[in-house]
Design a protein around this motif. Structure first.
Motif, short mmCIF file in Angstrom:
data_model
loop_
_atom_site.label_atom_id
_atom_site.label_comp_id
_atom_site.label_asym_id
_atom_site.label_seq_id
_atom_site.Cartn_x
_atom_site.Cartn_y
_atom_site.Cartn_z
N ALA A 10 -3.84 20.39 10.86
CA ALA A 10 -4.89 21.26 10.36
C ALA A 10 -4.46 22.00 9.10
O ALA A 10 -5.30 22.39 8.30
CB ALA A 10 -5.29 22.26 11.43
N THR A 11 -3.18 22.20 8.92
CA THR A 11 -2.71 22.89 7.72
C THR A 11 -1.80 21.97 6.93
O THR A 11 -1.16 21.09 7.48
CB THR A 11 -1.93 24.17 8.09
N ASP A 12 -1.75 22.19 5.65
CA ASP A 12 -0.90 21.41 4.77
C ASP A 12 0.20 22.34 4.28
O ASP A 12 -0.07 23.33 3.61
CB ASP A 12 -1.73 20.85 3.61
N ILE A 13 1.43 22.02 4.60
CA ILE A 13 2.56 22.88 4.26
C ILE A 13 2.67 23.07 2.75
O ILE A 13 2.95 24.17 2.28
CB ILE A 13 3.86 22.32 4.86
N GLN A 14 2.44 22.02 1.98
CA GLN A 14 2.55 22.15 0.52
C GLN A 14 1.52 23.13 -0.02
O GLN A 14 1.82 23.91 -0.92
CB GLN A 14 2.39 20.79 -0.15
N ILE A 15 0.30 23.10 0.52
CA ILE A 15 -0.73 24.04 0.06
C ILE A 15 -0.32 25.46 0.42
O ILE A 15 -0.45 26.38 -0.39
CB ILE A 15 -2.11 23.68 0.64
N GLU A 16 0.20 25.66 1.63
CA GLU A 16 0.67 26.99 2.03
C GLU A 16 1.77 27.47 1.09
O GLU A 16 1.79 28.64 0.70
CB GLU A 16 1.20 26.97 3.46
N GLN A 17 2.70 26.59 0.73
CA GLN A 17 3.78 26.97 -0.16
C GLN A 17 3.26 27.31 -1.55
O GLN A 17 3.64 28.33 -2.13
CB GLN A 17 4.81 25.84 -0.28
N LEU A 18 2.39 26.46 -2.09
CA LEU A 18 1.86 26.69 -3.43
C LEU A 18 1.05 27.98 -3.52
O LEU A 18 1.14 28.71 -4.51
CB LEU A 18 1.00 25.50 -3.87
N LEU A 19 0.27 28.26 -2.48
CA LEU A 19 -0.59 29.44 -2.50
C LEU A 19 0.07 30.68 -1.90
O LEU A 19 -0.52 31.75 -1.90
CB LEU A 19 -1.90 29.16 -1.75
#
Length: 106
Positions: free
Chosen positions: A86-95
């Protein structure tokens, strides 16, 4: 406020520049608006968006569009109870959200 997600970049990231590609303009605009609202909610409206926020927002919008355009992507596979993450680790890191958010006092 500077533009966080460029329309041309978003269309390209969902395959809109491929000949014969059918892009749902309303769904694409909704995904873009939702991604921008998410980033603004967590970081406020900025005059200049850092490159990592721009890329994270672009990936988030593209993912939201693909989820809408491909129903069933979150359905279980076969008999196993395995779902798409459900979550994308790369998106969490970037944001810098979720487990990658900066600590705040107060």
């Amino acid at each position: 406020m500077a533009e966080l997600i460029k329309d041309a970049d978003l269309r390209r990231s969902v395959g809109g520049d491929t000949p014969g590609a059918a892009i749902d303009a309303e769904a694409l605009a909704l995904a873009k608006a939702a991604a921008i609202a998410y980033v603004v909610r967590h970081h406020g409206a900025l005059e200049a968006w850092p490159a990592d926020y721009q890329l994270g927002a672009l990936r988030l919008a593209a993912g939201l569009y693909r989820d809408k355009a491909n129903p069933g992507t979150t359905d279980p596979f076969g008999n196993a109870n395995v779902h798409r993450r459900a979550t994308d680790i790369q998106i969490e890191q970037l944001l810098e959200v979720g487990r990658f958010a900066r600590p705040r006092v107060g």
